[in-house]
Scaffold this motif. Sequence first.
Motif, PDB file in Angstrom:
ATOM      1  N   VAL A   1      35.303  42.130  43.261  1.00 47.57           N
ATOM      2  CA  VAL A   1      36.329  42.768  44.094  1.00 47.57           C
ATOM      3  C   VAL A   1      35.648  43.755  45.035  1.00 47.57           C
ATOM      4  O   VAL A   1      34.903  44.633  44.604  1.00 47.57           O
ATOM      5  CB  VAL A   1      37.380  43.492  43.232  1.00 47.57           C
ATOM      6  N   THR A   2      35.881  43.606  46.328  1.00 46.61           N
ATOM      7  CA  THR A   2      35.269  44.497  47.318  1.00 46.61           C
ATOM      8  C   THR A   2      36.244  45.527  47.861  1.00 46.61           C
ATOM      9  O   THR A   2      35.821  46.575  48.357  1.00 46.61           O
ATOM     10  CB  THR A   2      34.708  43.679  48.488  1.00 46.61           C
ATOM     11  N   ALA A   3      37.536  45.263  47.795  1.00 51.40           N
ATOM     12  CA  ALA A   3      38.536  46.222  48.278  1.00 51.40           C
ATOM     13  C   ALA A   3      39.865  45.919  47.621  1.00 51.40           C
ATOM     14  O   ALA A   3      40.185  44.760  47.338  1.00 51.40           O
ATOM     15  CB  ALA A   3      38.671  46.161  49.801  1.00 51.40           C
ATOM     16  N   VAL A   4      40.641  46.963  47.369  1.00 52.77           N
ATOM     17  CA  VAL A   4      41.959  46.791  46.759  1.00 52.77           C
ATOM     18  C   VAL A   4      42.885  47.875  47.288  1.00 52.77           C
ATOM     19  O   VAL A   4      42.486  49.018  47.495  1.00 52.77           O
ATOM     20  CB  VAL A   4      41.872  46.852  45.213  1.00 52.77           C
ATOM     21  N   ARG A   5      44.119  47.490  47.517  1.00 50.09           N
ATOM     22  CA  ARG A   5      45.136  48.439  47.954  1.00 50.09           C
ATOM     23  C   ARG A   5      46.444  48.078  47.268  1.00 50.09           C
ATOM     24  O   ARG A   5      46.874  46.922  47.314  1.00 50.09           O
ATOM     25  CB  ARG A   5      45.290  48.394  49.478  1.00 50.09           C
ATOM     26  N   VAL A   6      47.072  49.054  46.631  1.00 49.13           N
ATOM     27  CA  VAL A   6      48.274  48.815  45.835  1.00 49.13           C
ATOM     28  C   VAL A   6      49.466  49.470  46.516  1.00 49.13           C
ATOM     29  O   VAL A   6      49.424  50.652  46.872  1.00 49.13           O
ATOM     30  CB  VAL A   6      48.110  49.355  44.402  1.00 49.13           C
ATOM     31  N   ASP A   7      50.521  48.714  46.687  1.00 44.73           N
ATOM     32  CA  ASP A   7      51.780  49.210  47.243  1.00 44.73           C
ATOM     33  C   ASP A   7      52.731  49.499  46.094  1.00 44.73           C
ATOM     34  O   ASP A   7      53.238  48.575  45.449  1.00 44.73           O
ATOM     35  CB  ASP A   7      52.366  48.158  48.188  1.00 44.73           C
ATOM     36  N   LEU A   8      52.949  50.794  45.820  1.00 44.39           N
ATOM     37  CA  LEU A   8      53.774  51.187  44.685  1.00 44.39           C
ATOM     38  C   LEU A   8      55.213  50.734  44.860  1.00 44.39           C
ATOM     39  O   LEU A   8      55.824  50.182  43.945  1.00 44.39           O
ATOM     40  CB  LEU A   8      53.706  52.708  44.504  1.00 44.39           C
ATOM     41  N   ALA A   9      55.787  50.988  46.042  1.00 34.40           N
ATOM     42  CA  ALA A   9      57.198  50.664  46.267  1.00 34.40           C
ATOM     43  C   ALA A   9      57.445  49.160  46.204  1.00 34.40           C
ATOM     44  O   ALA A   9      58.446  48.694  45.654  1.00 34.40           O
ATOM     45  CB  ALA A   9      57.660  51.220  47.607  1.00 34.40           C
TER      46      ALA A   9
ATOM     47  N   ARG B   1      53.107  45.428  44.721  1.00 39.19           N
ATOM     48  CA  ARG B   1      52.148  44.413  45.130  1.00 39.19           C
ATOM     49  C   ARG B   1      50.750  45.018  45.240  1.00 39.19           C
ATOM     50  O   ARG B   1      50.601  46.215  45.484  1.00 39.19           O
ATOM     51  CB  ARG B   1      52.546  43.814  46.491  1.00 39.19           C
ATOM     52  N   ALA B   2      49.731  44.181  45.083  1.00 41.46           N
ATOM     53  CA  ALA B   2      48.345  44.587  45.256  1.00 41.46           C
ATOM     54  C   ALA B   2      47.672  43.600  46.199  1.00 41.46           C
ATOM     55  O   ALA B   2      47.792  42.377  46.016  1.00 41.46           O
ATOM     56  CB  ALA B   2      47.614  44.629  43.926  1.00 41.46           C
ATOM     57  N   GLU B   3      46.985  44.143  47.198  1.00 41.69           N
ATOM     58  CA  GLU B   3      46.218  43.322  48.130  1.00 41.69           C
ATOM     59  C   GLU B   3      44.735  43.455  47.770  1.00 41.69           C
ATOM     60  O   GLU B   3      44.205  44.563  47.716  1.00 41.69           O
ATOM     61  CB  GLU B   3      46.447  43.777  49.571  1.00 41.69           C
ATOM     62  N   VAL B   4      44.073  42.332  47.514  1.00 41.73           N
ATOM     63  CA  VAL B   4      42.706  42.348  46.994  1.00 41.73           C
ATOM     64  C   VAL B   4      41.810  41.502  47.888  1.00 41.73           C
ATOM     65  O   VAL B   4      42.177  40.386  48.286  1.00 41.73           O
ATOM     66  CB  VAL B   4      42.655  41.812  45.550  1.00 41.73           C
ATOM     67  N   GLU B   5      40.618  42.021  48.175  1.00 46.43           N
ATOM     68  CA  GLU B   5      39.581  41.269  48.892  1.00 46.43           C
ATOM     69  C   GLU B   5      38.372  41.098  47.985  1.00 46.43           C
ATOM     70  O   GLU B   5      38.077  41.961  47.160  1.00 46.43           O
ATOM     71  CB  GLU B   5      39.157  41.999  50.169  1.00 46.43           C
ATOM     72  N   GLY B   6      37.669  40.003  48.151  1.00 37.50           N
ATOM     73  CA  GLY B   6      36.459  39.771  47.375  1.00 37.50           C
ATOM     74  C   GLY B   6      36.364  38.350  46.870  1.00 37.50           C
ATOM     75  O   GLY B   6      37.138  37.464  47.263  1.00 37.50           O
ATOM     76  N   THR B   7      35.439  38.121  45.954  1.00 36.49           N
ATOM     77  CA  THR B   7      35.179  36.784  45.412  1.00 36.49           C
ATOM     78  C   THR B   7      35.584  36.652  43.949  1.00 36.49           C
ATOM     79  O   THR B   7      35.248  35.667  43.292  1.00 36.49           O
ATOM     80  CB  THR B   7      33.675  36.458  45.541  1.00 36.49           C
ATOM     81  N   ALA B   8      36.278  37.663  43.420  1.00 39.28           N
ATOM     82  CA  ALA B   8      36.662  37.646  42.005  1.00 39.28           C
ATOM     83  C   ALA B   8      37.699  36.571  41.735  1.00 39.28           C
ATOM     84  O   ALA B   8      38.521  36.232  42.598  1.00 39.28           O
ATOM     85  CB  ALA B   8      37.200  39.010  41.601  1.00 39.28           C
ATOM     86  N   ASP B   9      37.680  36.067  40.511  1.00 40.53           N
ATOM     87  CA  ASP B   9      38.654  35.067  40.084  1.00 40.53           C
ATOM     88  C   ASP B   9      40.001  35.728  39.814  1.00 40.53           C
ATOM     89  O   ASP B   9      40.070  36.804  39.220  1.00 40.53           O
ATOM     90  CB  ASP B   9      38.151  34.361  38.823  1.00 40.53           C
TER      91      ASP B   9
END
Length: 414
Positions: free
Chosen positions: A372-380, A383-391
Amino acid sequence: MFEYLHSFLALTAEMAPYLLLGFLLAGILHVFVPKSFYTGCLAGNDARSVCFAALFGVPLPLCSCGVIPTAMSMRMEGASKGATVSFLIATPQTGVDSIAATASLLGLPFAVIRPVAALVTAVCGGCFVAATTQEEKPVARRAEQADGKPAGLAARCREALRYGFSDMIQDIGKQLLIGLLIAGAIAVFLPDGFFGLFADRPLLNMLLVLLISMPMYICATGSVPVAAALMLKGLTPGAALVLLMAGPATNLAAMMVIGKVMGRRTLLSYLASIITGAVVFGLAADYLLPARWFAADAAGRMAGCCHGEAMAWWKYAAAGLLLLLVAAALLRRRKTDLSNTETMGTTFIIEGMSCNHCRAHVERAIASVEGVTAVRVDLAGGRAEVEGTADAARIAAAVEAAGYGCRPADGGGI
């Protein structure tokens, strides 16, 4: 309507100075007490670890949803079931902010009895869990290398102010306002002596309070004006204490997470400890302690707030500052949630988040996954937006291990 607005403003003015002090102390605790200090003493499945967990939890200003990720993190780092349950019981019932608010509106006796009751209930509940449930090794996860706290005294002081007067208010500001609004409505619209109809049946009062308050989310601070308003309408001090204990300690979301992560038997032991402790201390307050300890402060201050008693100007100034901070924090949270709607990678649906503590915990869990290279979580939006090569399966497993539900929004992977 004018009487209602006056009641709301007067209640806010009575509590505001103590709340501001409590938020400041919350920030100091968050920044200057290292996380390792809490988790290093809680590994044993014995009375010592249970007592440490309760003592650590009582002053922490975490609500019944915010305490879940903290407790689950402690569990994953090696805390025993008994210590974790003790922390779960003690922490949401009290905190430096709610103790200050209790003293301001309900008086010193309530402010002393409330943390004592939380401490005793937590120790008994933790010991009960330790004795009746089988302890298994917690699921291992990669340890965090740093807690993200700034170095240097000046930076830490700024972080303490930011956490206390921004993050904390974002988490409980809405519930605090709802509690004050409900208290004002109770004081104005509920007939005087309403609960006096059940004065000869205090146990029935307590059971009704438990039935209503346990599934709901109400923070420890927001429960104070509600309890005071109900006492003005005839609710016994013991039943008010039940509300102050059981209301903040439980909600449906917390019950679901505890049952999923720690098992149904632990959940039942947790609920039984809270119910038993609340009723026992409630009956003790009604039958063993002098009634004048509670009536003079709680009902008297509440009646003064609601019926036009003069109040110092600095209290109204503190109320204005508090309301401005709440408005600013909630507006900042809304802007953050809106900015997080921009997609940056694969989207995951996160279930069970309720506050900024939950959001930060989910972000840390996802960020700990290799790839995982970046993550951003929307509390309201949940949802979570994730960048990277993780499974995607590994990301979901990390979030679920932290106590939350997780699934890819499109059913695919990264």
